[in-house]
Write a protein that holds these residues in place. Structure first.
Motif, mmCIF file in Angstrom:
data_model
loop_
_atom_site.group_PDB
_atom_site.id
_atom_site.type_symbol
_atom_site.label_atom_id
_atom_site.label_comp_id
_atom_site.label_asym_id
_atom_site.label_seq_id
_atom_site.Cartn_x
_atom_site.Cartn_y
_atom_site.Cartn_z
ATOM 1 N N PHE A 95 0.816 -1.214 0.000
ATOM 2 C CA PHE A 95 0.000 0.000 0.000
ATOM 3 C C PHE A 95 0.853 1.268 0.000
ATOM 4 O O PHE A 95 0.564 2.236 -0.721
ATOM 5 N N LEU A 96 1.919 1.286 0.808
ATOM 6 C CA LEU A 96 2.690 2.515 1.002
ATOM 7 C C LEU A 96 3.667 2.805 -0.135
ATOM 8 O O LEU A 96 3.894 3.973 -0.476
ATOM 9 N N GLU A 97 4.276 1.765 -0.710
ATOM 10 C CA GLU A 97 5.288 2.010 -1.739
ATOM 11 C C GLU A 97 4.766 2.864 -2.889
ATOM 12 O O GLU A 97 5.436 3.837 -3.281
ATOM 13 N N PRO A 98 3.603 2.568 -3.484
ATOM 14 C CA PRO A 98 3.128 3.409 -4.585
ATOM 15 C C PRO A 98 2.838 4.843 -4.165
ATOM 16 O O PRO A 98 2.941 5.764 -4.992
ATOM 17 N N LYS B 180 4.858 7.868 -6.361
ATOM 18 C CA LYS B 180 4.048 8.579 -7.351
ATOM 19 C C LYS B 180 4.624 9.941 -7.741
ATOM 20 O O LYS B 180 4.308 10.455 -8.818
ATOM 21 N N ALA B 181 5.487 10.512 -6.900
ATOM 22 C CA ALA B 181 6.006 11.848 -7.218
ATOM 23 C C ALA B 181 7.499 11.976 -6.961
ATOM 24 O O ALA B 181 8.022 13.079 -6.915
ATOM 25 N N ASN C 265 9.333 -1.121 -13.642
ATOM 26 C CA ASN C 265 8.371 -2.035 -14.249
ATOM 27 C C ASN C 265 7.024 -1.977 -13.538
ATOM 28 O O ASN C 265 5.973 -2.159 -14.160
ATOM 29 N N ARG C 266 7.077 -1.704 -12.253
ATOM 30 C CA ARG C 266 5.856 -1.686 -11.446
ATOM 31 C C ARG C 266 5.105 -0.372 -11.584
ATOM 32 O O ARG C 266 3.869 -0.339 -11.535
ATOM 33 N N TYR C 267 5.841 0.746 -11.754
ATOM 34 C CA TYR C 267 5.221 2.073 -11.789
ATOM 35 C C TYR C 267 5.641 2.806 -13.074
ATOM 36 O O TYR C 267 6.772 3.314 -13.169
ATOM 37 N N PRO C 268 4.764 2.891 -14.035
ATOM 38 C CA PRO C 268 5.098 3.528 -15.328
ATOM 39 C C PRO C 268 5.567 4.975 -15.188
ATOM 40 O O PRO C 268 6.362 5.443 -16.013
ATOM 41 N N LEU D 221 7.695 6.145 -13.379
ATOM 42 C CA LEU D 221 9.121 6.232 -13.036
ATOM 43 C C LEU D 221 10.041 6.073 -14.244
ATOM 44 O O LEU D 221 11.263 6.165 -14.091
ATOM 45 N N GLN D 222 9.472 5.839 -15.411
ATOM 46 C CA GLN D 222 10.300 5.524 -16.574
ATOM 47 C C GLN D 222 11.373 6.575 -16.843
ATOM 48 O O GLN D 222 12.499 6.241 -17.207
ATOM 49 N N ASN D 223 11.051 7.848 -16.672
ATOM 50 C CA ASN D 223 12.007 8.919 -16.975
ATOM 51 C C ASN D 223 12.616 9.564 -15.734
ATOM 52 O O ASN D 223 13.360 10.547 -15.842
ATOM 53 N N VAL D 224 12.302 9.008 -14.579
ATOM 54 C CA VAL D 224 12.868 9.553 -13.337
ATOM 55 C C VAL D 224 14.355 9.222 -13.270
ATOM 56 O O VAL D 224 14.752 8.068 -13.494
ATOM 57 N N PRO D 225 15.203 10.207 -12.974
ATOM 58 C CA PRO D 225 16.646 9.927 -12.849
ATOM 59 C C PRO D 225 16.915 8.840 -11.816
ATOM 60 O O PRO D 225 16.317 8.831 -10.735
ATOM 61 N N ALA D 226 17.790 7.912 -12.157
ATOM 62 C CA ALA D 226 18.109 6.805 -11.250
ATOM 63 C C ALA D 226 19.587 6.469 -11.368
ATOM 64 O O ALA D 226 20.192 6.617 -12.430
ATOM 65 N N ALA D 227 20.154 6.015 -10.262
ATOM 66 C CA ALA D 227 21.574 5.626 -10.251
ATOM 67 C C ALA D 227 21.770 4.461 -9.300
ATOM 68 O O ALA D 227 21.169 4.418 -8.216
#
Length: 412
Positions: free
Chosen positions: A147-150, A154-155, A172-175, A177-183
């Motif tokens: 419940f809490l993870e999404p 979301k932002a 894969n779980r949250y569309p 996030l596709q363009n959110v910077p990640a490292a």
């Protein structure tokens, strides 16, 4: 807080000033280590928040400090954000429920946030497994995390993780996030830590008259795949040459996250199956960080068992490299930890598919004969995994997250 603690001495040189908001230690079950504070730069402000008393909340089954402290975090940080200019909020903790405050603060104060995924938050790994292999209160925690993870994701404006698989799973779980910077940034090695550990005295938990092979870290049934071949080999060696191997001791230290003296052993039953329970010492109580480093430094050799979950990364393998002792590592073939150790020059790191009794026997013999008292880690690897270098990578992600937030602030 380990990542933040080793990053604090270097944030300023990369153009960032950090302030810490933490729960007052008296509200946690985790042992404190006052020495950790001695290396925190004096100019860093540390704010402490209260928490609901566990002695009261535990009566209704509420023990997690993140949930108990959530309203106090909200109120305190609201005041900070109202009175000061902050560019970013950085959640670097495994107490993930506190991350749900990120969207709230973004909406109220327009301050973007980054989440550091040091472990998976919501995971299906234990679904369908026997109850005795599931963590305590799994039924509740699984549903709460789901419940809490999404809510937190979301932002979010940036993701840091110790494993690329963690980030891939989230995307894969949250569309959104596709363009959110990640490292992918593993924990860094802080150069002064071993010195501090050796300069201070701690109660010894090792038997100085034995050959001590030590693992310090969490336990769990997911590590049985790595531990079984070691137990099996030691059992056979004791049957074949009992006098030669009778002084070998395998230590597993700090295997439970439960409060002191309330943890459940992860490996003793397995040792009993192989008839070597007297040669295996498991202490579920966790040691302080520097006590752990001191213990690793005084061992004859070290053992790092990995999880049978390919996504799991032993993010704290670097203390093992820092103390310079022989290391036996055993991991899932896809584990990033395996590559890190091999790149560092550890030729006794294996995967589940290639490990052999001969490999384990040779390692144990080396510990007995003291033929390999120290290891020499590739200098380039030490630099690449230093806390200073890792802090620079975090700061790069922070800059990217702010740019992303400015171009793509969500509207609630």
């Amino acid at each position: 807080m380990h990542r933040v603690r080793t990053s604090l001495p270097y944030f300023k040189q990369f153009g960032w000033e950090a302030e810490i908001v933490a729960v007052q230690p008296l509200y946690t079950d985790i042992g404190t280590d006052d020495l950790l504070c001695t290396l925190v730069p004096k100019e860093v402000k540390i704010h402490y928040v209260r928490s609901l008393d566990k002695r009261i909340t535990s009566k209704i089954g509420l023990g997690a400090v993140a949930l108990r402290a959530l309203p106090f975090y909200r109120a305190y940080v609201n005041k900070l954000l109202s009175c000061n200019k902050f560019d970013l909020i950085y959640f670097s903790t495994t107490q993930f429920p506190v991350c749900v405050l990120g969207p709230y603060w973004l909406n109220k104060f327009k301050v973007p946030y980054v989440i550091d995924m040091q472990d998976p938050w919501h995971s299906n790994y234990y679904q369908g497994k026997p109850r005795n292999e599931q963590p305590a209160k799994y039924w509740f925690s699984y549903r709460l995390n789901k419940f809490l993870e999404p809510v937190a994701m979301k932002a979010v404006s940036g993701l840091i993780s110790v494993s690329e698989d963690y980030t891939d799973q989230l995307k894969n779980r949250y569309p959104n996030l596709q363009n959110v910077p990640a490292a992918t940034i593993t924990f860094g090695m802080y150069k002064d830590d071993v010195g501090v550990a050796l300069e201070n005295s701690f109660p010894s938990i090792l038997d100085k008259g034995k050959i001590n092979i030590v693992y310090a870290g969490r336990g769990g049934a997911d590590m049985h795949t790595a531990i079984t071949p070691v137990f099996s080999t030691l059992s056979k060696l004791l049957q074949l040459q009992p006098n030669k191997f009778k002084n070998v001791r395998l230590y597993f230290i700090g295997t439970s996250y439960a409060p002191a003296n309330k943890g459940t052993a992860s490996f003793k039953a397995l040792a009993r199956q192989y008839g070597i329970e007297q040669y295996v010492i498991e202490q579920t109580n966790r040691l302080s960080y520097y006590h752990t480093l001191n213990t690793l430094s005084n061992a004859d050799a070290l053992f790092i068992p990995g999880s049978d979950d390919s996504r799991y990364t032993a993010s704290k393998i670097f203390p093992y490299l820092m103390v310079g002792k022989p290391i036996l590592g055993l991991f899932h073939p896809k584990s990033s930890a395996l590559k890190i150790l091999k790149d560092a020059g550890i030729n006794t790191a294996y995967d589940f598919d290639t490990i052999s009794e001969d490999n384990i026997t040779a390692f144990i013999n080396g510990a007995l004969n003291k033929t390999s008292q120290t290891i020499y880690v590739n200098a380039d690897v030490l630099k690449e995994h230093s806390a200073e270098y890792k802090t620079g990578l975090q700061c790069q992600l922070f800059e990217q997250a702010i740019k992303y937030a400015n171009n793509d602030l969500p509207i609630f």
